[in-house]
Design an enzyme around this catalytic site. Structure first.
Site, PDB file in Angstrom:
ATOM      1  N   GLU A   1       0.666  -1.325  -0.073  1.00  0.00           N
ATOM      2  CA  GLU A   1      -0.822  -0.138   0.047  1.00  0.00           C
ATOM      3  C   GLU A   1       0.634   0.886   0.619  1.00  0.00           C
ATOM      4  OE1 GLU A   1      -2.928   0.451  -0.589  1.00  0.00           O
ATOM      5  OE2 GLU A   1      -3.745  -1.725  -0.493  1.00  0.00           O
TER       6      GLU A   1
ATOM      7  N   ASP B   1      -4.466  -9.522  -8.552  1.00  0.00           N
ATOM      8  CA  ASP B   1      -4.958  -8.696  -9.278  1.00  0.00           C
ATOM      9  C   ASP B   1      -3.420  -8.310 -10.098  1.00  0.00           C
ATOM     10  OD1 ASP B   1      -4.183  -7.332  -7.314  1.00  0.00           O
ATOM     11  OD2 ASP B   1      -6.452  -6.478  -7.720  1.00  0.00           O
TER      12      ASP B   1
ATOM     13  N   GLU C   1     -18.777  -6.085  -2.544  1.00  0.00           N
ATOM     14  CA  GLU C   1     -17.694  -6.430  -2.543  1.00  0.00           C
ATOM     15  C   GLU C   1     -17.017  -7.879  -2.945  1.00  0.00           C
ATOM     16  OE1 GLU C   1     -13.791  -4.687  -0.464  1.00  0.00           O
ATOM     17  OE2 GLU C   1     -14.833  -4.907  -1.853  1.00  0.00           O
TER      18      GLU C   1
ATOM     19  N   GLU D   1     -12.179   0.068  -9.497  1.00  0.00           N
ATOM     20  CA  GLU D   1     -11.640  -0.301 -10.753  1.00  0.00           C
ATOM     21  C   GLU D   1     -13.139  -0.503 -11.677  1.00  0.00           C
ATOM     22  OE1 GLU D   1      -9.095  -1.450  -7.259  1.00  0.00           O
ATOM     23  OE2 GLU D   1     -11.559  -1.200  -7.815  1.00  0.00           O
TER      24      GLU D   1
END
Length: 882
Positions: free
Chosen positions: A79, A226, A320, A338
């Site tokens: 992150e 991803d 989610e 996204e």
């Protein structure tokens, strides 16, 4: 700025900043917070995209003046890299662009880049592993494995966490001329590539950073993996290294071969890629259509994007996680960007104004449902519209950026966006970095490629004029068959009916007539492109692939059959839902303190109408499966029979033990390790015949709970249980019965405490049931034969697979399977389910059942000591169903 600065994030409901340590911990989510004004840094280049150059200049000055990167705080390497390091580099990129234009930032002298380099060095200690994979966390002040670091003991990291570094680290090396950052990021990527599963060319979700062993061996394109795939392709674009493209194409071929089931993207096992690993999808995979656009594979991108859009239209936001039949699996939505990202890329690739309408819907939903006085609040539950006091930094960094770019004309931009590549956090890195400070010698470490379809290498960075020559309706023609994929309606054309009138073939198989044990029916399913997948727990799932059907008419019949099955399933859910029951061990030394959650039966005695329940000693039947005449009736008469699941119908078992004189029955699951802690409630259905002849109660225990009774039998031989609709207190259990003296004489305070705990547990269970938006309930009637089919099904629900190329639906019909239903009053019960996110709970039941009691008269001190231990155990079990 007004409500949160200098905090890392805004709390939009309470209009204040979120400072780590001053708010209740949210677990791993808080690892993104490092007391470095996260949202401000993450939003820097967004301000320039929005043409807010004055605000950008002020924000950069604040970052330079106020932000401290030397905090004693443990943060996520992943992150911090994508949000903070990426934010500083993106800010630097647009700052030097503005300075070159001569109007703004004339004072700027690379201060953001200096901060980025400082942060880069603070992240490097995380890479101190033999594999080169970084630790998942690092202390900004003390690094890793320092006595004061409070980190460095982790052994696992996610694939995306280790594989999403190359853009930021390489850009930092190219900007500064310091090669170490790019070297470390390349080493991590090289290691993951070498550890891919060679036969499938897939990677798992989590990997051991020391040994390279896969810890979680499921593979998909969503959470945990991803951006690893994203960065392979984008690293080729930014750095010009062909090995990255070759790796990406190798992985992409595997994804399209195993994971892609248009329009779905389902996780599989890396060693058995033909086997689905789960029946739900997470929202992070919404980025993948955008990546497919960058790769040039437009058709599947359009299909998956359209499916996701239909889910959004149903719930206003993308949950989610949602199941393959488009029910809500996890109901949260933290305003993830996204889907907006993929919408932008699809519009750029097709020029289709349809995607502007999609963007308009996103904006309207944000303003209508997420806008609050101090910002935009995350959705706690998309079904109810409830909010969470949370606005992640990526909302401003990505969502605003992509939505603005979707609608912006070229003249609205003060720079050419095509000169930059987006990181996974949508930060802008200039493409000219590919020719700057190339301190890394290109070594093609990509070896052992498999033979790939040439079409995988046809397009990269597509041009719409090449992709869609003279066909402006191309995208619409792909979307059209998917427009009803989530809706219940699945209109059937007249082509089959017309054919039937003309040639008189057999009418198509109807869901209400289907029997899983009928070979002719199975052959018809195959012809319609419908196949059966055997799940680990013995159940069977139906999957429909239109392309595998014998003809287009058979494919149409297959889709109609799937829809009928879902509607029938949904109808039976509403009719057949039953609450859980209780099996309470009342004999010495338990005396009602052990209560097991049991699944009900849709036949036999209704325990909810017999408040006293059925009480008796248990006995194991022979044969243990209960599928033929009981050979030990003398042991079963006037007792509650124990039997194993499998080999025949539940109703047949019930008739056999009832004939032998049993007063009740308990079916124990034969799936090793199954438990009510983790599995949805299981109901036993009838056999399609009249079951009024069955008058005894029948309950179902999962393997873990069943073993508690079996262990008690081995320990004490005579075990008495109470079958009831809910657990009884001790006064009710022993009413009218002789109570052992040492119970009567035992400490009253302890008795009251024990009763209070029982009430608390009961109240807790009732509260959880009342609070649950809905619950998946698995119901089955026919037991799987060895080596044969089962009529049980996982994850029942409702889906409209109209005109899809591939669809999946659980088997459901009145003779063999009745799935669960939503709780009454839950919004849109046909397409939503409860939040099935697993609860991490520790149960002490097994250990309690193995306490070494003595059958002899026990001294009072020993009994009280035992009870004290039990009460302590019950206090630890407050959140446990038992």
């Amino acid at each position: 700025q007004e409500h949160a600065y200098p905090a890392d994030e805004l709390m939009p409901l309470t209009c204040r900043g979120r400072v780590r340590g001053q708010e209740p911990s949210r677990g791993d989510v808080d690892d993104a917070l490092g007391k470095f004004s996260l949202t401000l840094i993450d939003t820097l280049d967004t301000l320039v995209v929005l043409n807010k150059t004055k605000e950008f200049e002020e924000a950069v000055k604040k970052v330079i003046k106020d932000v401290n990167l030397d905090n004693d705080i443990v943060v996520s390497v992943f992150e911090t890299n994508i949000r903070v390091l990426g934010g500083l580099l993106g800010g630097h990129s647009v700052a030097i662009m503005l300075k070159e234009k001569g109007e703004h930032m004339q004072w700027y002298n690379g201060e953001l880049l200096h901060m980025a380099k400082e942060l880069g060095y603070k992240l490097l200690p995380a890479f101190n592993t033999t594999s080169g994979l970084p630790y998942p966390r690092v202390n900004l002040k003390f690094g890793v494995r320092h006595p004061e670091a409070r980190t460095g003991t982790e052994t696992d990291t996610c694939t995306a966490c280790a594989g999403t570094l190359i853009l930021e680290f390489a850009a930092l090396s190219r900007f500064t001329g310091t090669s170490i950052f790019e070297e470390y990021a390349r080493k991590a990527l090289d290691f993951i590539w070498e550890k891919r599963q060679r036969s499938s060319n897939l990677v798992g979700v989590t990997i051991n950073i020391h040994t390279g062993d896969w810890v979680r061996k499921d593979s998909g394109v969503g959470a945990g993996i991803d951006s690893y795939y994203e960065y392979l392709l984008k690293a080729y674009v930014l750095l010009g290294d062909d090995s990255f493209l070759e790796r990406f194409n190798t992985h992409y071929d595997a994804i399209m071969r195993y994971i892609s089931q248009p329009p779905l993207l389902l996780d599989v096992h890396i060693h058995k890629p033909m086997l689905n690993a789960r029946t739900w999808m997470d929202s992070l995979l919404a980025f993948f259509p955008g990546l497919q656009v960058l790769k040039g594979d437009i058709r599947p991108a359009i299909e998956t994007h359209e499916m996701l859009y239909q889910v959004i239209k149903k719930h206003n936001f993308l949950p989610e996680a949602f199941t393959t039949d488009f029910r809500v699996h996890w109901a949260q939505h933290p305003l993830r960007p996204e889907f907006a990202e993929s919408t932008y890329f699809l519009y750029k690739a097709t020029g289709d104004p349809y995607y502007l309408e999609v963007g308009k819907t996103l904006i309207e939903n944000l303003n209508k449902y997420a806008r609050v006085p101090c910002g935009f609040a995350a959705m706690k539950d998309v079904r109810t519209g409830s909010h969470e006091d949370r606005m992640d930094s990526f909302f401003l960094a990505e969502m605003f950026k992509y939505l603005y770019l979707l609608f912006a004309d070229k003249e609205d931009m003060i720079f050419d966006i095509e000169d930059y590549i987006f990181t996974t956090e949508a930060h802008l890195l200039p493409l000219w970095l590919s020719t700057t400070n190339q301190t890394i010698s290109k070594k093609n470490t990509t070896t052992e490629y498999t033979e790939l379809d040439d079409s995988n290498f046809d397009w990269t960075c597509p041009n719409t004029q090449i992709l869609f020559p003279n066909d402006p309706m191309f995208a619409q023609s792909i979307r059209e068959p998917l427009k009803n994929v989530v809706d219940k309606s699945c209109p059937r054309g007249i082509s089959r009916a017309e054919e039937s009138l003309g040639s008189g073939p057999k009418p198509p198989l109807r869901a209400r007539d289907f029997m899983a044990s009928n070979p002719e029916h199975l052959e018809i399913l195959k012809k319609m492109g419908v196949s059966l997948i055997h799940l680990k727990d013995g159940r069977v799932q139906l999957v429909q692939h239109a392309v595998q059907a014998a003809s287009s008419l058979d494919a149409e019949d297959g889709l109609r059959f799937m829809q009928e099955m879902i509607e029938l399933s949904s109808q039976q859910q509403k009719e057949q839902q039953l609450p859980p029951r209780a099996v309470q061990i009342v004999s010495h030394p338990f005396f009602g303190r052990v209560v097991l959650t049991a699944g009900p039966a849709q036949f036999g005695m209704d325990l909810s109408k017999h408040k006293a329940g059925t009480r008796g000693f248990v006995a194991t039947i022979k044969p243990y499966n209960g599928c033929s005449e009981i050979t030990n009736p003398e042991a079963v008469k006037e007792k509650i029979a124990l039997m194993q699941r499998g080999q025949c119908m539940f109703a047949e078992k019930a008739r056999n033990i009832q004939k032998a004189g049993a007063i009740g029955g308990i079916v124990i699951d034969d799936n090793e390790g199954s438990s009510s802690d983790t599995a949805p409630l299981f109901q036993m259905a009838g056999d399609g015949k009249n079951t009024d002849d069955i008058t005894i109660p029948m309950l179902f225990l999962f393997n873990k709970e069943g073993n508690i009774i079996l262990d008690a039998i081995r320990e004490y031989e005579a075990v008495e249980v109470l079958l009831s609709d809910k657990a009884k207190d001790r006064a009710t259990i022993f009413k009218g019965k002789m109570i052992p003296n040492y119970i009567i004489d035992s400490n009253l305070e302890m008795e009251n405490m024990d009763q209070k705990l029982t009430e608390n547990d009961s109240h807790k269970q009732n509260s959880e049931e009342a609070a649950s938006g809905s619950q998946d309930v698995g119901v089955a009637s026919e037991e799987p034969e060895e080596g044969g089919e089962s009529s049980d099904v996982a994850d029942p629900g409702s889906l409209s697979p109209a005109n899809t190329d591939s669809a999946s639906v659980p088997i459901s019909h009145q003779d063999s399977y009745v799935p669960g239903t939503e709780e009454a009053g839950a919004p849109e019960p046909a397409c939503t389910s409860g939040d099935n996110q697993p609860q991490e709970q520790k149960t002490e039941t097994e250990s309690n059942s193995k306490v070494n009691w003595d059958n002899k008269v026990t001294p009072m001190e020993s009994i009280l000591a035992d009870w004290n231990e039990d009460i302590e155990a019950f206090e630890m079990m407050e959140k446990d169903e038992l």
